[in-house]
Design a protein around this motif. Structure first.
Motif, PDB file in Angstrom:
ATOM      1  N   ALA A  78       0.865  -1.017   0.065  1.00 45.68           N
ATOM      2  CA  ALA A  78       0.015   0.192   0.102  1.00 45.68           C
ATOM      3  C   ALA A  78       0.980   1.277  -0.051  1.00 45.68           C
ATOM      4  O   ALA A  78       0.462   2.310  -0.627  1.00 45.68           O
ATOM      5  CB  ALA A  78      -0.820  -0.019   1.172  1.00 45.68           C
ATOM      6  N   ARG A  79       2.013   1.070   0.720  1.00 45.72           N
ATOM      7  CA  ARG A  79       2.798   2.389   0.828  1.00 45.72           C
ATOM      8  C   ARG A  79       3.555   2.853  -0.595  1.00 45.72           C
ATOM      9  O   ARG A  79       3.567   3.777  -1.019  1.00 45.72           O
ATOM     10  CB  ARG A  79       3.863   1.923   1.838  1.00 45.72           C
ATOM     11  CG  ARG A  79       4.849   3.155   1.871  1.00 45.72           C
ATOM     12  CD  ARG A  79       5.939   2.934   2.968  1.00 45.72           C
ATOM     13  NE  ARG A  79       7.121   3.787   2.767  1.00 45.72           N
ATOM     14  CZ  ARG A  79       8.204   3.780   3.646  1.00 45.72           C
ATOM     15  NH1 ARG A  79       8.401   2.790   4.247  1.00 45.72           N
ATOM     16  NH2 ARG A  79       9.209   4.626   3.708  1.00 45.72           N
ATOM     17  N   ALA A  80       3.937   1.569  -1.314  1.00 42.53           N
ATOM     18  CA  ALA A  80       4.547   1.759  -2.666  1.00 42.53           C
ATOM     19  C   ALA A  80       3.465   2.205  -3.647  1.00 42.53           C
ATOM     20  O   ALA A  80       3.852   3.144  -4.368  1.00 42.53           O
ATOM     21  CB  ALA A  80       5.161   0.569  -3.044  1.00 42.53           C
ATOM     22  N   ARG A 111       1.242   4.789 -10.561  1.00 41.35           N
ATOM     23  CA  ARG A 111       1.192   3.926 -11.768  1.00 41.35           C
ATOM     24  C   ARG A 111       1.206   2.556 -11.834  1.00 41.35           C
ATOM     25  O   ARG A 111       0.642   1.666 -12.556  1.00 41.35           O
ATOM     26  CB  ARG A 111       2.446   4.335 -12.680  1.00 41.35           C
ATOM     27  CG  ARG A 111       2.338   5.488 -13.401  1.00 41.35           C
ATOM     28  CD  ARG A 111       3.652   5.843 -13.968  1.00 41.35           C
ATOM     29  NE  ARG A 111       4.966   5.861 -12.930  1.00 41.35           N
ATOM     30  CZ  ARG A 111       6.191   5.837 -13.293  1.00 41.35           C
ATOM     31  NH1 ARG A 111       6.489   5.988 -14.471  1.00 41.35           N
ATOM     32  NH2 ARG A 111       7.050   5.852 -12.278  1.00 41.35           N
ATOM     33  N   LEU A 112       1.365   2.121 -10.249  1.00 42.02           N
ATOM     34  CA  LEU A 112       1.428   0.631 -10.049  1.00 42.02           C
ATOM     35  C   LEU A 112      -0.112   0.057  -9.875  1.00 42.02           C
ATOM     36  O   LEU A 112      -0.262  -1.033 -10.024  1.00 42.02           O
ATOM     37  CB  LEU A 112       2.036   0.346  -8.853  1.00 42.02           C
ATOM     38  CG  LEU A 112       3.603   0.496  -8.628  1.00 42.02           C
ATOM     39  CD1 LEU A 112       3.987   0.386  -7.282  1.00 42.02           C
ATOM     40  CD2 LEU A 112       4.260  -0.396  -9.653  1.00 42.02           C
ATOM     41  N   VAL A 137       9.808  -2.384  -5.560  1.00 42.68           N
ATOM     42  CA  VAL A 137       9.819  -0.887  -5.807  1.00 42.68           C
ATOM     43  C   VAL A 137      10.328  -0.042  -4.476  1.00 42.68           C
ATOM     44  O   VAL A 137      11.340   0.779  -4.379  1.00 42.68           O
ATOM     45  CB  VAL A 137       8.539  -0.158  -6.494  1.00 42.68           C
ATOM     46  CG1 VAL A 137       8.620   1.216  -6.725  1.00 42.68           C
ATOM     47  CG2 VAL A 137       8.417  -0.878  -7.764  1.00 42.68           C
ATOM     48  N   ASP A 138       9.497  -0.509  -3.276  1.00 38.20           N
ATOM     49  CA  ASP A 138       9.737   0.088  -2.149  1.00 38.20           C
ATOM     50  C   ASP A 138      11.365   0.021  -1.767  1.00 38.20           C
ATOM     51  O   ASP A 138      11.977   0.769  -1.150  1.00 38.20           O
ATOM     52  CB  ASP A 138       8.818  -0.091  -1.132  1.00 38.20           C
ATOM     53  CG  ASP A 138       8.714   0.786   0.022  1.00 38.20           C
ATOM     54  OD1 ASP A 138       8.664   2.217  -0.304  1.00 38.20           O
ATOM     55  OD2 ASP A 138       8.830   0.430   1.354  1.00 38.20           O
ATOM     56  N   ALA A 139      11.739  -1.547  -1.855  1.00 36.87           N
ATOM     57  CA  ALA A 139      13.163  -1.866  -1.352  1.00 36.87           C
ATOM     58  C   ALA A 139      14.105  -0.990  -2.044  1.00 36.87           C
ATOM     59  O   ALA A 139      15.101  -0.744  -1.781  1.00 36.87           O
ATOM     60  CB  ALA A 139      13.168  -3.328  -1.779  1.00 36.87           C
ATOM     61  N   ALA A 141      13.138   2.205 -13.020  1.00 37.31           N
ATOM     62  CA  ALA A 141      13.512   1.163 -13.673  1.00 37.31           C
ATOM     63  C   ALA A 141      12.602  -0.042 -13.368  1.00 37.31           C
ATOM     64  O   ALA A 141      11.896  -0.719 -14.188  1.00 37.31           O
ATOM     65  CB  ALA A 141      14.908   0.769 -13.472  1.00 37.31           C
ATOM     66  N   LEU A 142      12.428  -0.239 -12.118  1.00 35.75           N
ATOM     67  CA  LEU A 142      11.388  -1.395 -11.675  1.00 35.75           C
ATOM     68  C   LEU A 142       9.941  -1.339 -12.326  1.00 35.75           C
ATOM     69  O   LEU A 142       9.404  -2.114 -12.756  1.00 35.75           O
ATOM     70  CB  LEU A 142      11.521  -1.715 -10.313  1.00 35.75           C
ATOM     71  CG  LEU A 142      12.849  -1.761  -9.912  1.00 35.75           C
ATOM     72  CD1 LEU A 142      12.889  -2.203  -8.212  1.00 35.75           C
ATOM     73  CD2 LEU A 142      13.709  -3.114 -10.328  1.00 35.75           C
ATOM     74  N   ILE A 143       9.314  -0.028 -12.007  1.00 36.82           N
ATOM     75  CA  ILE A 143       8.167   0.245 -12.670  1.00 36.82           C
ATOM     76  C   ILE A 143       7.971   0.170 -13.991  1.00 36.82           C
ATOM     77  O   ILE A 143       7.087  -0.307 -14.703  1.00 36.82           O
ATOM     78  CB  ILE A 143       7.798   1.719 -12.052  1.00 36.82           C
ATOM     79  CG1 ILE A 143       7.717   1.808 -10.296  1.00 36.82           C
ATOM     80  CG2 ILE A 143       6.592   2.064 -12.435  1.00 36.82           C
ATOM     81  CD1 ILE A 143       7.627   3.347  -9.888  1.00 36.82           C
ATOM     82  N   ASP A 144       8.868   0.553 -14.686  1.00 38.93           N
ATOM     83  CA  ASP A 144       9.093   0.679 -16.232  1.00 38.93           C
ATOM     84  C   ASP A 144       8.950  -0.750 -16.515  1.00 38.93           C
ATOM     85  O   ASP A 144       8.247  -1.188 -17.730  1.00 38.93           O
ATOM     86  CB  ASP A 144      10.191   1.297 -16.554  1.00 38.93           C
ATOM     87  CG  ASP A 144      10.124   2.738 -16.549  1.00 38.93           C
ATOM     88  OD1 ASP A 144       8.885   3.254 -16.382  1.00 38.93           O
ATOM     89  OD2 ASP A 144      11.221   3.706 -16.871  1.00 38.93           O
ATOM     90  N   ARG A 145       9.847  -1.756 -15.953  1.00 34.89           N
ATOM     91  CA  ARG A 145       9.964  -3.193 -16.275  1.00 34.89           C
ATOM     92  C   ARG A 145       8.355  -3.831 -16.169  1.00 34.89           C
ATOM     93  O   ARG A 145       8.150  -4.465 -16.863  1.00 34.89           O
ATOM     94  CB  ARG A 145      10.901  -3.796 -15.400  1.00 34.89           C
ATOM     95  CG  ARG A 145      11.194  -5.318 -15.849  1.00 34.89           C
ATOM     96  CD  ARG A 145      11.729  -5.435 -17.257  1.00 34.89           C
ATOM     97  NE  ARG A 145      12.794  -4.783 -17.779  1.00 34.89           N
ATOM     98  CZ  ARG A 145      13.998  -5.013 -17.394  1.00 34.89           C
ATOM     99  NH1 ARG A 145      14.343  -6.329 -16.903  1.00 34.89           N
ATOM    100  NH2 ARG A 145      15.198  -4.407 -17.808  1.00 34.89           N
TER     101      ARG A 145
END
Length: 212
Positions: free
Chosen positions: A19-21, A27-28, A43-45, A55-59
């Protein structure tokens, strides 16, 4: 504490992290619930570690746009996070986001972390983004990872970024003309190291162009 209670607390913590992320990056919300629940903590980590979470979100979003199943998206994002951590360990805490992303690409293509460490040592006062990108691109074009790394390292102390881009173009041209990828890279290294001119259309490998 009973095992059931421990599991419940762990699940609640994972939910809070997700929830935090999501709150940090809406966009998630484009991801399905299962994928989002697994990707959001990653993503949060990354954010907490100072790694490029974008980069993780885009992937993840790229995988979703292509209709990839949740397990494949989660695996891709998990692998990218590991590669970014590897790049950070090799390049140091001062590495920029573009350097980390280029380094992660190289590591993903089986370039050894030791090559990144050496590159940082050789070009300690210069950006490594282009050199790392060339290393990854050559590997993606079929040059063995160790050969691609050796080629870039052999020229790292002498080439500017624009010259590295020209080096990559020469290798790609030779590959398109029929030279084996490893031979194309080695020939272009010799060309750049010796400063020999190459006429347009003449492969650095010395092989004649293939007839159409």
């Amino acid at each position: 504490m009973t095992p059931l209670r421990t599991f419940a607390l762990a699940a609640a913590l994972a939910g809070l992290l997700a929830a935090r992320a999501v709150a940090q990056d809406p966009r998630l919300e484009r991801l399905d619930p299962d994928t989002r629940a697994a990707v959001a903590p990653l993503v949060d980590a990354a954010r907490q570690a100072g790694l490029p979470a974008e980069a993780l979100i885009d992937r993840a979003l790229e995988g979703a746009a292509k209709g990839a199943p949740a397990p494949r998206i989660i695996a891709a994002v998990t692998t990218l996070l590991a590669d970014l951590r590897g790049a950070r360990a090799a390049l140091g805490t001062a590495a920029t986001t573009p350097e980390l992303e280029a380094g992660a690409s190289a590591i993903h293509l089986a370039v050894r972390s030791a090559a990144l460490v050496r590159l940082r040592a050789v070009r300690s006062r210069q950006s490594l983004t282009i050199a790392l990108s060339v290393m990854a691109d050559l590997t993606a074009r079929g040059v063995p990872a160790d050969s691609a790394a050796a080629a870039v390292l052999a020229l790292a102390g002498s080439l500017r970024d624009d010259e590295f881009l020209a080096f990559r173009r020469n290798v790609e041209r030779d590959i398109e003309l029929g030279a084996p990828p490893a031979a194309a890279a080695a020939a272009s290294v010799r060309l750049n190291a010796g400063g020999l001119p190459t006429s347009p259309g003449t492969p650095a490998s010395g092989m004649p162009p293939r007839r159409p």
